[in-house]
Enzyme design. Structure first.
Site, PDB file in Angstrom:
ATOM      1  N   CYS A 396      45.185  25.810  33.034  1.00 22.75           N
ATOM      2  CA  CYS A 396      45.371  24.865  34.019  1.00 22.75           C
ATOM      3  C   CYS A 396      44.559  23.403  33.621  1.00 22.75           C
ATOM      4  CB  CYS A 396      44.292  25.320  35.206  1.00 22.75           C
ATOM      5  SG  CYS A 396      44.805  24.304  36.766  1.00 22.75           S
ATOM      6  N   HIS A 527      47.374  30.069  36.487  1.00 19.79           N
ATOM      7  CA  HIS A 527      46.260  30.861  36.197  1.00 19.79           C
ATOM      8  C   HIS A 527      46.481  32.309  35.917  1.00 19.79           C
ATOM      9  CE1 HIS A 527      43.024  27.954  37.536  1.00 19.79           C
ATOM     10  NE2 HIS A 527      44.025  27.243  38.079  1.00 19.79           N
ATOM     11  N   GLU A 529      45.030  34.597  34.618  1.00 17.48           N
ATOM     12  CA  GLU A 529      43.819  35.490  34.821  1.00 17.48           C
ATOM     13  C   GLU A 529      44.177  36.239  36.067  1.00 17.48           C
ATOM     14  OE1 GLU A 529      42.159  31.543  36.252  1.00 17.48           O
ATOM     15  OE2 GLU A 529      43.739  32.246  34.792  1.00 17.48           O
TER      16      GLU A 529
END
Length: 585
Positions: A396, A527, A529
């Site tokens: 990001c 993102h 993750e």
């Protein structure tokens, strides 16, 4: 005498998890671990978090107070515990998995304004509690595939005795009344402290906590006893007697070696067997195949790699919880332990600082964030990694900093982002068109970013396409700013490639340096993750940690640390830092 109500044995079961004595007992991990155990027994499980704060969602909350914001596929900004739920259940949840007091009151007040209550006096009971119940019971509805959950696990945030939690606890009590006691289970987490001077474990806090819960009409079916050691059988028997809980439902949960060991701890205490027996659930034996393989990778790594996480919120590691978990999972794929070095981004502003902080790591991760503080440090870390051939992954804001550093390397020395410097002559990062009102203060900040899952198209044979083994992917997002397309050609002169874009080609989603220029320097506007699971690591993190492993095993170049400035020069730098402080936020 009226006939008793009958509740079908096939009804979805509701399991509520509450906490007492103190906060941070691990209710979320306990609930997640129990959900994992029930899933491993072949049951369909979904989960929900009830948060008693008045914010509509955590999207505008300070990361130092709340930790990370976990974004779901459908774009909801939710509590970090929802991330635990997804990782342990290995399934995507929707925004309905997180309910806040702010959401409940907003809905009730909106209904009152529309006249839906037909002139009633709107009160906490029944109107607020009814809205909470509606949201809890909706979790039992079939999903998009038509599958109805066998069990809904609902974690009630806060601590028993808090004023804010009372409406949620009352709603939970009423759910038990409506669905039937045989279809509802209450699990209460409590602290059993060890008093070092006397060498004793104390049960009184748990007794008082359960008494407070019973005073509002809830009798727990089982107790989770949190302690730094095993609670002996004699004390478990005492707690069972004083709290009126079956001895089989008194569960000792000493601190585990890792969060991934918690399901084993609960299973050893037979909590999952007790739950399925009490709720009359059909089940099979726990299938440990996948989880045992995970634990083997967790506890018996073949090597260790050091990853520097360069961020501005590192004083609270929960601010980067999903990033840390994704890094560790990326290591599991390589039978490697990822040792995370938490580096304040301000430490890397100078060449000296970056070299000192990053000289002994095998990779650098630049996470997301907001605001100008620490940005120059992130850019400095990227510059160091680029010149040293050190693997780097930017997420990001991390991608945006990679673009800024690349632009400055080709002569755009004042390149910056419109977020940090609205007057920069070279805004290589600009405000997205549909975000300008929010940035200008003319629209709400909460819930208005580009949120949720969006598709991207990757260049064939790029590093990211090879990592994903695909050219079309979908990732979750949370941002207001984007790469300024007017600068793409100039930035490309640095060698940086725009290796992934939105399907229409207008929004940059991935950037990278070619493999012949740098072994692994990749950024994504997304993102990733948020989609990583301990048993299914995200491919981008697998590739990044793999590059770090190769770097660790390779022959490193000597690190040339610049000379430390003189005391006078340092003093001047400190003065400049003080001058900049108000503007930096």
């Amino acid at each position: 005498m009226p006939a008793l109500r009958k509740h079908p044995h096939t009804a979805t079961k509701h399991l509520f998890v509450t906490g007492g004595v103190v906060s941070s007992l691990g209710k979320g991990l306990t609930a997640s671990s129990l959900g994992q155990l029930l899933t491993a027994r072949g049951l369909q499980v979904t989960m929900q978090k009830l948060d008693p704060y008045l914010n509509v969602d955590p999207g505008t909350m300070n990361p130092f107070q709340h930790g990370e914001v976990f974004v779901t596929e459908d774009g909801a900004e939710t509590d970090l515990d929802v991330g635990h739920y997804e990782r342990f259940l290995d399934r995507n949840l929707s925004g309905s998995a997180n309910v806040t007091t702010g959401q409940v009151y907003s809905t009730v007040i909106a209904k009152e304004r529309r006249g839906e209550y037909l002139g009633d006096t709107v009160q906490v009971i029944p109107h607020i509690t009814d809205e909470i119940k509606r949201r809890v019971l909706e979790m039992a509805e079939p999903d998009e595939d038509g599958n109805r959950p066998d069990v809904v696990i609902t974690e009630v945030g806060g601590t028993v005795g808090d004023i804010e939690s009372l409406p949620f606890l009352e709603a939970a009590r009423q759910v038990r009344h409506e669905v039937g006691r045989e279809n509802c289970f209450f699990l209460h987490c409590s602290l059993v402290p060890f008093m070092a001077p006397s060498g004793e474990l104390k049960t009184k806090p748990t007794q008082h906590s359960v008494a407070a819960l019973r005073s509002i009409g809830i009798q727990p079916d089982a107790l989770i006893l949190r302690c730094d050691r095993d609670v002996p059988e004699s004390l478990k028997n005492k707690i069972a007697l004083m709290c009126d809980v079956d001895i089989d439902g008194v569960i000792s949960t000493p601190d585990a070696p890792s969060i991934y060991d918690i399901p084993k701890v609960l299973h050893r205490e037979e909590l999952d067997a007790y739950v399925v027996r009490r709720l009359n659930l059909a089940f099979r034996d726990v299938d440990w195949t996948q989880w045992n393989d995970l634990l083997h990778r967790v506890h018996e790594p073949r090597e260790t790699v050091r990853i520097a996480l360069v961020g501005k919120y590192i004083d609270l590691s929960d601010a980067y919880l999903s990033v840390a978990e994704a890094l560790r999972a990326g290591g599991f794929a390589h039978h490697a332990k990822v040792e995370i070095r938490w580096i304040p981004s301000d430490d890397c502003e100078t060449d000296v600082g970056a070299a000192t902080a990053l000289s002994d790591v095998d990779g650098v991760l630049i996470p997301g964030g907001f605001g100008i503080r620490g940005i120059e440090g992130k850019v400095g870390a990227i510059r160091y990694a680029r010149k040293r051939g050190l693997p780097l992954l930017g997420l990001c804001l991390g991608l945006q900093c990679i673009v800024i550093e690349a632009a400055r390397s080709v002569g755009l020395t004042e390149a910056s982002s419109a977020e940090f410097d609205p007057d920069t002559p070279d805004p290589v990062i600009s405000t997205m068109a549909d975000q300008r009102d929010a940035v200008a203060g003319e629209a709400d900040l909460g819930g208005t970013m580009r949120l949720g899952a969006y598709p991207a198209v990757l260049q064939k044979n790029s590093l990211v396409a090879k990592a994903y083994d695909a050219t079309e992917v979908s990732e979750r997002h949370r941002h207001r700013y984007e790469v300024n397309n007017a600068y793409r050609e100039r930035i490309a002169e640095s060698g940086l490639q725009f290796s992934g874009t939105s399907p229409d080609g207008q929004l940059v989603e991935f950037v990278e340096y070619p493999a012949d220029v740098h072994p692994f320097l990749v950024g994504t506007q997304a993102h990733p993750e948020l989609k990583s699971r301990p048993t299914r690591p995200h491919p981008l993190f697998v590739a990044f940690v793999g590059a770090a492993v190769e770097y660790n095993n390779g022959e490193r170049l000597p690190v040339d640390i610049p000379a430390i400035p003189t005391a006078d020069h340092q003093s001047n730098g400190a003065e400049h830092a003080l001058e900049d402080a108000p503007a930096r936020g």
